[in-house]
Design an enzyme around this catalytic site. Sequence first.
Site, PDB file in Angstrom:
ATOM      1  N   ARG A 100      42.812  55.456  51.076  1.00  0.00           N
ATOM      2  CA  ARG A 100      41.575  55.393  51.657  1.00  0.00           C
ATOM      3  C   ARG A 100      41.079  55.789  52.818  1.00  0.00           C
ATOM      4  O   ARG A 100      41.846  55.842  53.826  1.00  0.00           O
ATOM      5  CB  ARG A 100      40.748  53.414  51.783  1.00  0.00           C
ATOM      6  CG  ARG A 100      40.890  52.534  50.951  1.00  0.00           C
ATOM      7  CD  ARG A 100      39.131  53.126  49.586  1.00  0.00           C
ATOM      8  NE  ARG A 100      38.806  52.279  49.118  1.00  0.00           N
ATOM      9  CZ  ARG A 100      39.399  52.043  47.331  1.00  0.00           C
ATOM     10  NH1 ARG A 100      40.066  53.249  47.448  1.00  0.00           N
ATOM     11  NH2 ARG A 100      39.146  51.578  46.953  1.00  0.00           N
ATOM     12  N   HIS A 144      38.063  62.031  45.055  1.00  0.00           N
ATOM     13  CA  HIS A 144      38.459  60.540  45.347  1.00  0.00           C
ATOM     14  C   HIS A 144      38.897  60.825  43.903  1.00  0.00           C
ATOM     15  O   HIS A 144      38.150  60.024  42.639  1.00  0.00           O
ATOM     16  CB  HIS A 144      37.274  59.966  45.152  1.00  0.00           C
ATOM     17  CG  HIS A 144      38.297  58.398  45.377  1.00  0.00           C
ATOM     18  ND1 HIS A 144      37.773  57.224  46.402  1.00  0.00           N
ATOM     19  CD2 HIS A 144      39.646  57.929  44.511  1.00  0.00           C
ATOM     20  CE1 HIS A 144      38.296  56.424  46.097  1.00  0.00           C
ATOM     21  NE2 HIS A 144      39.203  56.823  45.316  1.00  0.00           N
TER      22      HIS A 144
END
Length: 295
Positions: free
Chosen positions: A210, A258
């Site tokens: 993250r 991502h």
Amino acid sequence: MSILLTGRFDAGERDEWLTLLRAALPAETLVLEADEGVDIAIVANPPRGALQGLPKLALIQSLWAGVDKLLADDSIPAQVPIARMVDPAMNEAMAETALWAVLSLQRDFFDYARQQAALQWRPHPQRRADELPVLVLGRGQMGATVARRLAVNGFPVTAWGSRDGALAPHLAAAAVVINLLPLTPATRGIVDAAALAAMRPGASLVNLARGAHVVDDALLAALDAGHLRHAVLDVFHQEPLPSEHRFWSHPRVTLLPHVAAATDARSAAAVAAANVKRLRAGAPLADLVDRARGY
Ligand code: GLV
């Protein structure tokens, strides 16, 4: 009773999930809009508040491995169990991305890509895998799969998890640090100026977990100073990464949108369906999140 499927996916992805879940759960009613009869929500990174007004809700099955956003949504009643996605295909995808990053660092492939753009023919000395110790942050299924794949490829691998005491002493030994930690209050900002300073000069950071694990300004400072050699980043504080962010054009940063490991609907639908069946049978649910722990 019905199952709500909701989240951030495009129509094609949503239809694929619907088809796979219907096939795996032929006796269930799947709906795309919240209604009073919904007792299970199968969710892919849903917007905050998306699970409000579901009085019968008895299970939230995440299609994402990371549940930090669900846990931050205080409109979700605290007693509703949340299960995270543990998808073997996703773990393998993560291992592939980690291997690509580490191989590229070992063999200078990121440098050669930059050299090509500058029409530069300049071979670098060839290093062996056993010369590149790798530290994997995270001892979960993803961390373990990544560590195994790297070890098979000859990299000396060690792992660190939040229960292993202070992180700093482990950082100094690694040429590459790969972050696969869950995002919790204890790990937010864990890659800060002090952690980066504890990394060995010329080491590289690979963040596949993250964005909020990393203090961006500290990372940029470490890269600018030449203390870190390279950063491979798949995740960011804000996604999509704003176009003015320095990571986009930094010569020592390789970034991905991502995509390090997407949930594989073909295997994950079966994982989600198995938990639905457990709930219906009154059996213990799998992969439940411990809210106090944060993952
Ligand atoms: C992706 O980042 C996930 O948590 O599944």
